[in-house]
Design a protein around this motif. Structure first.
Motif, PDB file in Angstrom:
ATOM      1  N   THR A   1       0.842  -1.197   0.000  1.00 46.69           N
ATOM      2  CA  THR A   1       0.000   0.000   0.000  1.00 46.69           C
ATOM      3  C   THR A   1       0.876   1.245   0.000  1.00 46.69           C
ATOM      4  OG1 THR A   1      -1.726  -1.144   1.268  1.00 46.69           O
ATOM      5  CG2 THR A   1      -1.820   1.262   1.189  1.00 46.69           C
ATOM      6  N   ILE A   2       0.622   2.115  -0.962  1.00 46.27           N
ATOM      7  CA  ILE A   2       1.329   3.387  -1.018  1.00 46.27           C
ATOM      8  C   ILE A   2       0.434   4.470  -0.421  1.00 46.27           C
ATOM      9  CG2 ILE A   2       0.529   3.923  -3.365  1.00 46.27           C
ATOM     10  CD1 ILE A   2       3.265   5.237  -3.867  1.00 46.27           C
ATOM     11  N   SER A   3       1.036   5.385   0.314  1.00 47.20           N
ATOM     12  CA  SER A   3       0.280   6.484   0.901  1.00 47.20           C
ATOM     13  C   SER A   3       1.207   7.686   1.053  1.00 47.20           C
ATOM     14  CB  SER A   3      -0.307   6.077   2.259  1.00 47.20           C
ATOM     15  OG  SER A   3       0.724   5.762   3.175  1.00 47.20           O
ATOM     16  N   ARG A   4       0.617   8.821   1.389  1.00 47.78           N
ATOM     17  CA  ARG A   4       1.438  10.017   1.536  1.00 47.78           C
ATOM     18  C   ARG A   4       0.838  10.945   2.575  1.00 47.78           C
ATOM     19  NH1 ARG A   4       2.081  12.443  -4.041  1.00 47.78           N
ATOM     20  NH2 ARG A   4       3.055  14.188  -2.925  1.00 47.78           N
ATOM     21  N   ASP A   5       1.700  11.763   3.154  1.00 52.41           N
ATOM     22  CA  ASP A   5       1.291  12.809   4.078  1.00 52.41           C
ATOM     23  C   ASP A   5       1.962  14.079   3.581  1.00 52.41           C
ATOM     24  OD1 ASP A   5       1.023  14.636   6.187  1.00 52.41           O
ATOM     25  OD2 ASP A   5       1.103  13.075   7.695  1.00 52.41           O
ATOM     26  N   ASN A   6       1.235  14.895   2.853  1.00 54.78           N
ATOM     27  CA  ASN A   6       1.838  16.072   2.227  1.00 54.78           C
ATOM     28  C   ASN A   6       2.287  17.102   3.257  1.00 54.78           C
ATOM     29  OD1 ASN A   6       1.509  14.905  -0.230  1.00 54.78           O
ATOM     30  ND2 ASN A   6      -0.156  16.245  -0.906  1.00 54.78           N
ATOM     31  N   ALA A   7       1.608  17.170   4.382  1.00 58.86           N
ATOM     32  CA  ALA A   7       2.011  18.119   5.422  1.00 58.86           C
ATOM     33  C   ALA A   7       3.395  17.781   5.964  1.00 58.86           C
ATOM     34  CB  ALA A   7       0.988  18.123   6.545  1.00 58.86           C
TER      35      ALA A   7
ATOM     36  N   LYS B   1       5.539  15.966   4.149  1.00 57.90           N
ATOM     37  CA  LYS B   1       6.377  15.717   2.973  1.00 57.90           C
ATOM     38  C   LYS B   1       6.923  14.298   2.998  1.00 57.90           C
ATOM     39  CE  LYS B   1       7.681  20.576   2.524  1.00 57.90           C
ATOM     40  NZ  LYS B   1       8.798  21.556   2.432  1.00 57.90           N
ATOM     41  N   MET B   2       6.030  13.364   3.232  1.00 55.57           N
ATOM     42  CA  MET B   2       6.409  11.963   3.346  1.00 55.57           C
ATOM     43  C   MET B   2       5.562  11.099   2.408  1.00 55.57           C
ATOM     44  SD  MET B   2       8.752  11.671   5.821  1.00 55.57           S
ATOM     45  CE  MET B   2       8.601   9.969   6.386  1.00 55.57           C
ATOM     46  N   VAL B   3       6.181  10.055   1.898  1.00 58.05           N
ATOM     47  CA  VAL B   3       5.495   9.015   1.146  1.00 58.05           C
ATOM     48  C   VAL B   3       5.886   7.679   1.773  1.00 58.05           C
ATOM     49  CG1 VAL B   3       5.197   7.894  -1.084  1.00 58.05           C
ATOM     50  CG2 VAL B   3       5.480  10.361  -0.963  1.00 58.05           C
ATOM     51  N   TYR B   4       4.926   6.773   1.857  1.00 56.13           N
ATOM     52  CA  TYR B   4       5.161   5.503   2.517  1.00 56.13           C
ATOM     53  C   TYR B   4       4.845   4.349   1.577  1.00 56.13           C
ATOM     54  CZ  TYR B   4       4.660   8.702   6.466  1.00 56.13           C
ATOM     55  OH  TYR B   4       4.780   9.761   7.326  1.00 56.13           O
ATOM     56  N   LEU B   5       5.491   3.240   1.838  1.00 56.02           N
ATOM     57  CA  LEU B   5       5.163   1.998   1.155  1.00 56.02           C
ATOM     58  C   LEU B   5       5.062   0.913   2.224  1.00 56.02           C
ATOM     59  CD1 LEU B   5       4.673   0.682  -1.649  1.00 56.02           C
ATOM     60  CD2 LEU B   5       7.065  -0.073  -1.553  1.00 56.02           C
ATOM     61  N   GLN B   6       3.838   0.545   2.537  1.00 52.71           N
ATOM     62  CA  GLN B   6       3.597  -0.542   3.485  1.00 52.71           C
ATOM     63  C   GLN B   6       3.632  -1.855   2.722  1.00 52.71           C
ATOM     64  OE1 GLN B   6       3.150  -0.512   6.914  1.00 52.71           O
ATOM     65  NE2 GLN B   6       3.223  -2.744   6.713  1.00 52.71           N
ATOM     66  N   MET B   7       4.520  -2.747   3.127  1.00 58.74           N
ATOM     67  CA  MET B   7       4.705  -4.009   2.428  1.00 58.74           C
ATOM     68  C   MET B   7       4.345  -5.151   3.360  1.00 58.74           C
ATOM     69  SD  MET B   7       8.304  -3.172   0.461  1.00 58.74           S
ATOM     70  CE  MET B   7       9.234  -3.011   1.975  1.00 58.74           C
ATOM     71  N   ASN B   8       3.311  -5.874   3.014  1.00 52.49           N
ATOM     72  CA  ASN B   8       2.856  -7.022   3.809  1.00 52.49           C
ATOM     73  C   ASN B   8       3.069  -8.316   3.034  1.00 52.49           C
ATOM     74  OD1 ASN B   8       1.958  -5.179   5.763  1.00 52.49           O
ATOM     75  ND2 ASN B   8      -0.086  -5.074   4.858  1.00 52.49           N
TER      76      ASN B   8
END
Length: 125
Positions: free
Chosen positions: A68-74, A76-83
């Motif tokens: 799952t890819i997600s982001r928090d623009n406030a 300035k982060m992008v995440y990749l949750q890998m299960n």
């Protein structure tokens, strides 16, 4: 100019989970973002992408349903949750940013203008 720094990689066992983070520099953060990976002897391939506002997300078939890819623009982060990680997920994972908030060819490395240095993910069987 955008600078990207990945973190969160490591060595895990098959079936485990891991979360990668990408920290972006710059005044504003509305860039379309992507996660790519490159395994030894193989070409760099798309994993997931997200639009600047976060409403459009796309995944490669090999990770769909597990990552799952997600982001928090406030932040300035992008995440990749890998299960449910598999040995074939072993690769160096790269964060990439486009100059634009949306890219049509989200799965193409040439659509992205800025790249991080990469983070190693190793999945043992």
């Amino acid at each position: 100019q955008v600078q990207l720094v990945e973190s969160g990689g490591g060595l895990v066992q098959a079936g485990d989970s891991l979360r990668l983070s990408c920290t972006a520099s710059g005044r504003d953060f509305g860039n379309a973002m992507g996660w790519f990976r490159q395994a030894p002897g193989k070409e760099r391939e798309i994993v997931a992408a997200i639009s600047g506002g976060g409403r459009a997300v796309n995944y490669s078939d090999s990770v769909k349903g597990r990552f799952t890819i997600s982001r928090d623009n406030a932040k300035k982060m992008v995440y990749l949750q890998m299960n449910s990680l598999k040995p074939e997920d072993t690769a160096v994972y790269y964060c990439a940013a486009s100059r634009f908030g949306f890219v049509g060819t989200w799965d193409t490395a040439g659509s992205y203008d800025y790249w991080g240095q990469g983070s190693q993910v190793t999945v043992s069987s």
